[in-house]
Scaffold this active site. Sequence first.
Site, PDB file in Angstrom:
ATOM      1  N   HIS A 154       0.842  -1.206   0.000  1.00 22.49           N
ATOM      2  CA  HIS A 154       0.000   0.000   0.000  1.00 22.49           C
ATOM      3  C   HIS A 154       0.875   1.254   0.000  1.00 22.49           C
ATOM      4  CE1 HIS A 154       0.666  -1.248   4.173  1.00 22.49           C
ATOM      5  NE2 HIS A 154       0.669   0.036   4.489  1.00 22.49           N
ATOM      6  N   HIS A 186       0.550   5.200   1.274  1.00 21.91           N
ATOM      7  CA  HIS A 186      -0.212   6.194   2.034  1.00 21.91           C
ATOM      8  C   HIS A 186      -0.164   7.523   1.274  1.00 21.91           C
ATOM      9  CE1 HIS A 186       0.038   4.020   6.054  1.00 21.91           C
ATOM     10  NE2 HIS A 186       1.035   3.433   5.412  1.00 21.91           N
TER      11      HIS A 186
HETATM   12  P1  5GP Z   1       1.671   0.427   7.446  1.00 22.38           P
HETATM   13  O1  5GP Z   1       1.983   0.626   8.909  1.00 22.38           O
HETATM   14  O2  5GP Z   1       1.718  -1.028   7.083  1.00 22.38           O
HETATM   15  O3  5GP Z   1       2.465   1.304   6.520  1.00 22.38           O
HETATM   16  O4  5GP Z   1       0.181   0.958   7.263  1.00 22.38           O
HETATM   17  C1  5GP Z   1      -0.955   0.210   7.554  1.00 22.38           C
HETATM   18  C2  5GP Z   1      -2.096   1.187   7.691  1.00 22.38           C
HETATM   19  O5  5GP Z   1      -3.310   0.472   7.620  1.00 22.38           O
HETATM   20  C3  5GP Z   1      -2.102   1.947   9.028  1.00 22.38           C
HETATM   21  O6  5GP Z   1      -2.016   3.350   8.782  1.00 22.38           O
HETATM   22  C4  5GP Z   1      -3.432   1.545   9.649  1.00 22.38           C
HETATM   23  O7  5GP Z   1      -4.068   2.610  10.308  1.00 22.38           O
HETATM   24  C5  5GP Z   1      -4.243   1.058   8.473  1.00 22.38           C
HETATM   25  N1  5GP Z   1      -5.213   0.034   8.790  1.00 22.38           N
HETATM   26  C6  5GP Z   1      -5.006  -1.068   9.547  1.00 22.38           C
HETATM   27  N2  5GP Z   1      -6.122  -1.825   9.610  1.00 22.38           N
HETATM   28  C7  5GP Z   1      -7.059  -1.173   8.867  1.00 22.38           C
HETATM   29  C8  5GP Z   1      -8.426  -1.450   8.551  1.00 22.38           C
HETATM   30  O8  5GP Z   1      -9.006  -2.460   8.965  1.00 22.38           O
HETATM   31  N3  5GP Z   1      -9.066  -0.568   7.763  1.00 22.38           N
HETATM   32  C9  5GP Z   1      -8.459   0.555   7.290  1.00 22.38           C
HETATM   33  N4  5GP Z   1      -9.176   1.380   6.522  1.00 22.38           N
HETATM   34  N5  5GP Z   1      -7.164   0.857   7.551  1.00 22.38           N
HETATM   35  C10 5GP Z   1      -6.475   0.008   8.342  1.00 22.38           C
END
Ligand code: 5GP
Length: 137
Positions: A99, A101
């Site tokens: 993903h 952001h």
């Molecule tokens: P990472 O830390 O892997 O870069 O980002 C994962 C992101 O996914 C985090 O910002 C977190 O808030 C988001 N996230 C985690 N679980 C969910 C979910 O169930 N739904 C949504 N919409 N976002 C999620």
Amino acid sequence: MNECIFCKIVAGEIPSNKVYEDDEVVAFMDINPANPGHTLVVPKKHFRNLLDIDEGTAAKVMEAAVKVAKAIKKALNPDGLNLFHASEKAAFQTVFHFHIHVIPRWEGDDLVEPWKPKKGDPERIAETAAKIREAMG
Ligand code: 5GP
Ligand code: ZN
């Protein structure tokens, strides 16, 4: 059984606030937004991260991120935007489905820089560049 939370969001098995969808990509709001409008752009197909995704799919995700950024600018008029991506735990990845952001930024918001620039050793930089060039093939 696929336990990936983003695969479930893509499939509509768990709810999300989707803002964009095409054949290969979905964008939806982050549930823990760094700022209002914080959006995640993901491929529909499961890839773990940047070390796993193919270049073609990554290009599609990036195209969608540009569309999302422009829509956020139009809708929320932020002063700026950040793109952020994490590959692996060491880089703060917590959800292991690729993903990007897209984070709107406002002057004086409470987000902080992830690093403080410090002068590098030119020889070491050149040596590291040589290693990466070699690895590019
Ligand atoms: P990472 O830390 O892997 O870069 O980002 C994962 C992101 O996914 C985090 O910002 C977190 O808030 C988001 N996230 C985690 N679980 C969910 C979910 O169930 N739904 C949504 N919409 N976002 C999620
Ligand atoms: Zn997944």
